[in-house]
Structures are given as C-alpha cells and as structure tokens.
Design an enzyme around this catalytic site. Structure first.
Site, PDB file in Angstrom:
ATOM      1  N   SER A   7       0.942   2.641  -5.495  1.00 22.67           N
ATOM      2  CA  SER A   7      -0.064   2.346  -6.517  1.00 22.67           C
ATOM      3  C   SER A   7      -0.571   3.648  -7.119  1.00 22.67           C
ATOM      4  O   SER A   7      -1.143   4.487  -6.408  1.00 22.67           O
ATOM      5  CB  SER A   7      -1.232   1.597  -5.885  1.00 22.67           C
ATOM      6  OG  SER A   7      -2.377   1.737  -6.708  1.00 22.67           O
ATOM      7  N   HIS A  32       3.469   0.388  -8.773  1.00 26.81           N
ATOM      8  CA  HIS A  32       2.369  -0.588  -8.852  1.00 26.81           C
ATOM      9  C   HIS A  32       1.252  -0.003  -9.725  1.00 26.81           C
ATOM     10  O   HIS A  32       0.760   1.093  -9.470  1.00 26.81           O
ATOM     11  CB  HIS A  32       1.867  -0.884  -7.442  1.00 26.81           C
ATOM     12  CG  HIS A  32       0.824  -1.951  -7.364  1.00 26.81           C
ATOM     13  ND1 HIS A  32       1.124  -3.295  -7.333  1.00 26.81           N
ATOM     14  CD2 HIS A  32      -0.528  -1.877  -7.312  1.00 26.81           C
ATOM     15  CE1 HIS A  32       0.010  -4.001  -7.248  1.00 26.81           C
ATOM     16  NE2 HIS A  32      -1.017  -3.163  -7.250  1.00 26.81           N
ATOM     17  N   ASP A  34      -2.459  -0.638 -11.324  1.00 28.29           N
ATOM     18  CA  ASP A  34      -3.687  -1.421 -11.194  1.00 28.29           C
ATOM     19  C   ASP A  34      -4.506  -1.336 -12.478  1.00 28.29           C
ATOM     20  O   ASP A  34      -4.974  -0.260 -12.845  1.00 28.29           O
ATOM     21  CB  ASP A  34      -4.510  -0.902 -10.009  1.00 28.29           C
ATOM     22  CG  ASP A  34      -3.848  -1.243  -8.684  1.00 28.29           C
ATOM     23  OD1 ASP A  34      -3.566  -2.431  -8.460  1.00 28.29           O
ATOM     24  OD2 ASP A  34      -3.594  -0.320  -7.897  1.00 28.29           O
ATOM     25  N   MET A  36      -7.878  -2.489 -14.324  1.00 28.57           N
ATOM     26  CA  MET A  36      -9.227  -3.003 -14.014  1.00 28.57           C
ATOM     27  C   MET A  36     -10.110  -2.917 -15.247  1.00 28.57           C
ATOM     28  O   MET A  36     -10.039  -1.936 -15.996  1.00 28.57           O
ATOM     29  CB  MET A  36      -9.847  -2.163 -12.895  1.00 28.57           C
ATOM     30  CG  MET A  36      -8.982  -2.098 -11.648  1.00 28.57           C
ATOM     31  SD  MET A  36      -9.808  -1.205 -10.327  1.00 28.57           S
ATOM     32  CE  MET A  36      -8.506  -1.171  -9.089  1.00 28.57           C
ATOM     33  N   HIS A  65      -0.605  -5.127 -12.003  1.00 24.52           N
ATOM     34  CA  HIS A  65      -1.585  -5.982 -11.311  1.00 24.52           C
ATOM     35  C   HIS A  65      -2.845  -6.037 -12.165  1.00 24.52           C
ATOM     36  O   HIS A  65      -3.604  -5.069 -12.221  1.00 24.52           O
ATOM     37  CB  HIS A  65      -1.843  -5.357  -9.927  1.00 24.52           C
ATOM     38  CG  HIS A  65      -2.855  -6.069  -9.099  1.00 24.52           C
ATOM     39  ND1 HIS A  65      -3.394  -5.515  -7.955  1.00 24.52           N
ATOM     40  CD2 HIS A  65      -3.442  -7.293  -9.225  1.00 24.52           C
ATOM     41  CE1 HIS A  65      -4.260  -6.362  -7.418  1.00 24.52           C
ATOM     42  NE2 HIS A  65      -4.317  -7.434  -8.176  1.00 24.52           N
ATOM     43  N   MET A  67      -6.375  -6.914 -12.835  1.00 23.82           N
ATOM     44  CA  MET A  67      -7.667  -7.321 -12.254  1.00 23.82           C
ATOM     45  C   MET A  67      -8.649  -7.386 -13.412  1.00 23.82           C
ATOM     46  O   MET A  67      -9.555  -6.563 -13.546  1.00 23.82           O
ATOM     47  CB  MET A  67      -8.088  -6.313 -11.181  1.00 23.82           C
ATOM     48  CG  MET A  67      -7.291  -6.461  -9.895  1.00 23.82           C
ATOM     49  SD  MET A  67      -7.333  -4.982  -8.884  1.00 23.82           S
ATOM     50  CE  MET A  67      -6.014  -4.059  -9.641  1.00 23.82           C
ATOM     51  N   MET A 136      -4.297 -10.044  -1.578  1.00 21.04           N
ATOM     52  CA  MET A 136      -5.170  -8.869  -1.473  1.00 21.04           C
ATOM     53  C   MET A 136      -5.699  -8.778  -0.050  1.00 21.04           C
ATOM     54  O   MET A 136      -6.244  -9.749   0.484  1.00 21.04           O
ATOM     55  CB  MET A 136      -6.372  -8.995  -2.426  1.00 21.04           C
ATOM     56  CG  MET A 136      -6.072  -8.802  -3.901  1.00 21.04           C
ATOM     57  SD  MET A 136      -5.254  -7.257  -4.339  1.00 21.04           S
ATOM     58  CE  MET A 136      -6.380  -6.009  -3.712  1.00 21.04           C
ATOM     59  N   GLY A 144      -7.923   3.247  -1.167  1.00 24.61           N
ATOM     60  CA  GLY A 144      -8.413   3.894   0.041  1.00 24.61           C
ATOM     61  C   GLY A 144      -9.362   3.077   0.899  1.00 24.61           C
ATOM     62  O   GLY A 144     -10.071   3.625   1.731  1.00 24.61           O
ATOM     63  N   ASP A 174      -1.413  -6.049  -0.706  1.00 24.09           N
ATOM     64  CA  ASP A 174      -2.052  -4.944  -1.428  1.00 24.09           C
ATOM     65  C   ASP A 174      -3.427  -4.638  -0.851  1.00 24.09           C
ATOM     66  O   ASP A 174      -4.326  -5.482  -0.897  1.00 24.09           O
ATOM     67  CB  ASP A 174      -2.176  -5.361  -2.910  1.00 24.09           C
ATOM     68  CG  ASP A 174      -2.691  -4.256  -3.807  1.00 24.09           C
ATOM     69  OD1 ASP A 174      -2.912  -3.134  -3.327  1.00 24.09           O
ATOM     70  OD2 ASP A 174      -2.872  -4.540  -5.012  1.00 24.09           O
ATOM     71  N   GLY A 175      -3.555  -3.406  -0.332  1.00 25.87           N
ATOM     72  CA  GLY A 175      -4.854  -2.942   0.135  1.00 25.87           C
ATOM     73  C   GLY A 175      -4.862  -2.495   1.583  1.00 25.87           C
ATOM     74  O   GLY A 175      -4.648  -3.293   2.483  1.00 25.87           O
TER      75      GLY A 175
END
Ligand code: DX5
Ligand code: ZN
Length: 219
Positions: A7, A32, A34, A36, A65, A67, A136, A144, A174-175
């Site tokens: 990511s 990946h 992200d 947001m 992804h 969000m 998730m 992190g 993921d996460g």
C-alpha cells in the site's frame, strides 16, 4: 494464488513513482492504492489525477481501494486513470449492485470491502458478482495500525463462504499485516495481503517481501 499488494499510503509521498518501481522490482504482485475523502474516513489521500500519472511507473495491476462516500460518482474517473481493480465499501454504497455493474461496464474488476464491525451477511448476495472481497482488519483511515485479532475468525468464515461459490472471489486482507501474523492470516484463508508499514518502513523491500512470501506460502 497468494499475492502481496504493498500500500503506497506508507510510501514516501514525494517519491511515489520511484517507490512504486522499487516495490515492483522487489517482487510485489499488485500496487494497493488507498483513496480517502475525509468523509468516509478521517483522512484525505490521492485522486484520479495522481493515479493517472503514476500509471506510467508500473506494469503491475493497480488495486484501488476507495474509502469514499458516493463511490458511484467516481468510478469512471478511476477507471480512466488506470485502475485495474476498483474496490468500494459496502458501508458507503447505497446501490451496491448497480455500482459493481458500473465498475464491470468500465472494463475493470470489481471488489467490495467490509469494515471490521460490518458482518459478512452484508455481502452474501453480492459475492457471486465480484472479483474480490476485501476484509478490513483495522478501522480504515491510516497506515501502521494494529491488526484486530478477532478478524482471524472472520477471515476463516469468509473462506468457507467463498469456497462454496462457483466464482470464488479473491479474499484480500488489509490492515496491520506484518511478518509475525502473515502466516496465521494465510492459514485462515487469505489470498491477497495488503502491506503498508511493514514493507515501506523496512530498509530492504525485496528482503521483506521475500520473507512475507515464504511465511504466507508455508502453511
Ligand atoms: C487503511 C488502508 C490500508 C493501509 C494498510 O485504511 O486501507 O491499506 O495502508 O497499511 P498497514 O499495512 O500499515 O496497516
Ligand atoms: Zn487499503
């Protein structure tokens, strides 16, 4: 098939193109990305214009992804920017089936994601229509964070649900994936492992990805 998807949320923001090339050389399978919007999650990242310029830095699939609220309004833009897989959140899509069909109409692979507190029953009806289900294992918004241990049971349950289907969507996690827990996440049934901090905060991307690949295959 077991895949590693670094990511770029945890990559160095001013050197995204170089960071992407570096993980590609280090044997990453997907990139990946992200996205947001500051509404669905309490953070803001990048949009289609940056993704479009990053597209030139890699041949790897871009796993985008989203969000964001109202994802249906942005599918065409992310498809045109060069996304290969577009994943939307079940909690953000008011007409999930329609938006999944839109992603496919744009020639892209469709994914659906679930937050940690969202039950699997929410995606039962859509599973036969999608390429990927993203579980998730932290609350979305930041890299992190610590893996929520209870998610292992949810991953096992998801695996069983997927195995009963003809299309068998990929199960992405993921996460908080790291070198200590990747083996148990893999045993629980994950196919694709997103990794932000573990790869990008390491001093040797190739060594870290190789170690992750050994751990996830050795189950
Ligand atoms: C969190 C993002 C993740 C995140 C993963 O909202 O969806 O992709 O970057 O990062 P790590 O591996 O650091 O938890
Ligand atoms: Zn993500």
């Amino acid at each position: 098939m077991k895949l590693i998807a670094p990511s770029i949320l945890s990559a160095e923001g001013g050197r995204l193109a170089e960071e992407i090339s570096a993980v590609e050389k280090a044997d990453a399978d997907w990139i990946h990305i992200d996205v947001m919007d500051g509404h669905f999650v309490p953070n803001i990242t990048i949009g289609p214009a940056i993704i479009s310029s990053l597209r030139k830095s890699s041949k790897l699939p871009f796993d985008v992804h989203l969000m964001i609220e109202n994802p249906e309004n942005y599918i065409e833009a992310f498809a045109a920017a060069g996304a290969d897989i577009i994943t939307i959140h079940v909690e953000a899509a008011h007409n999930l089936h329609r938006t999944i069909e839109l992603i496919k109409k744009c020639g892209k692979k469709a994914g659906v994601s679930l937050n940690p507190a969202t039950p699997l029953t929410q995606v039962e009806e859509i599973l036969p229509n999608i390429y990927l289900l993203l579980i998730m294992t932290v609350n979305p918004g930041f890299g992190g964070q610590q893996f929520i241990e209870k998610s292992l049971g949810k991953i096992c349950k998801t695996r069983k649900m997927i195995d009963a289907l003809a299309n068998k969507p990929l199960l992405e996690v993921d996460g908080g994936v790291n070198l200590r827990n990747i083996k148990s996440i893999s045993s629980a049934g994950a196919d694709v492992f997103v990794t932000g901090a573990t790869v990008f905060s390491s001093s040797d991307y190739a060594k870290t990805i190789a170690e992750m690949k050994v751990a996830m295959s050795n189950i």
